[in-house]
Design an enzyme around this catalytic site. Structure first.
Site, PDB file in Angstrom:
ATOM      1  N   PHE A  99       0.983  -1.128   0.014  1.00  8.32           N
ATOM      2  CA  PHE A  99       0.110  -0.084   0.096  1.00  8.32           C
ATOM      3  C   PHE A  99       0.878   1.388  -0.076  1.00  8.32           C
ATOM      4  O   PHE A  99       0.782   2.036   0.912  1.00  8.32           O
ATOM      5  CB  PHE A  99      -0.695  -0.157   1.207  1.00  8.32           C
ATOM      6  N   PHE A 146       3.423   4.258  -2.771  1.00  8.41           N
ATOM      7  CA  PHE A 146       3.849   4.649  -3.987  1.00  8.41           C
ATOM      8  C   PHE A 146       5.493   4.346  -3.675  1.00  8.41           C
ATOM      9  O   PHE A 146       6.026   4.650  -2.767  1.00  8.41           O
ATOM     10  CB  PHE A 146       3.688   6.118  -4.199  1.00  8.41           C
TER      11      PHE A 146
END
Ligand SMILES: [Cu+2]
Length: 159
Positions: free
Chosen positions: A76, A78
């Site tokens: 979860f 970037f």
């Protein structure tokens, strides 16, 4: 052929509306460059981190001064979750996902794209103002979806 007076009025109104709506589409597409994404590029989701491009994601300045951001979205987070880009220069994002569908939204800008496993999402944006912009996933991707966020730091030239 006899056309009733009121029928003629309605035909004229319909014709005006058709011309107006078509013009809106053509003006948006031609003058303002607003159009659906045409970029389509596939990638094997199992080989994302083995690929040359997405194996080491990050920010890269091109020879012409434009900036390329290579990014992987994954449950979860970037990768990278904090990027620094220059103000007023075109920044091209290239993003893919090795697991499920994610999204990227940069608050305060019109950046809003889906990231689909098997595809490379690409878009270009020029940040008009320096500052810190929150970047978040806007496609529900699992139990910790709400924690999936990052930061885009837009800096003045030479900062
Ligand atoms: Cu997500």
């Amino acid at each position: 052929m006899k056309v009733d007076f009121y029928e003629k009025i309605w035909m004229a109104i319909a014709a005006v509306l058709i011309v107006a709506f078509l013009s809106a589409i053509l003006i948006a597409a031609g003058a303002q460059a607003i159009r659906p994404p045409s970029h389509q590029e596939t990638i094997n989701p199992e080989e994302v981190y083995d690929s040359e491009e997405f194996g080491s994601p990050g920010v890269e300045v091109q020879e012409d001064g434009s900036v390329r951001v290579t990014m992987v979205t994954e449950m979860f987070f970037f990768d990278p979750d904090e990027i620094v880009v220059p103000v007023g220069k075109p920044v091209t994002f290239r993003i893919t996902s090795p697991d499920v569908i994610h999204g990227i939204l940069v608050a305060g800008t019109n950046t809003n794209a889906m990231v689909i496993p098997g595809y490379v999402t690409q878009f270009t944006i020029t940040f008009p103002r320096a500052g810190e912009y929150l970047m978040m996933c806007h496609e529900y991707c699992g139990t910790l979806h709400h924690e999936m966020q990052g930061l885009v730091i837009v800096e003045e030239e030479g900062a």
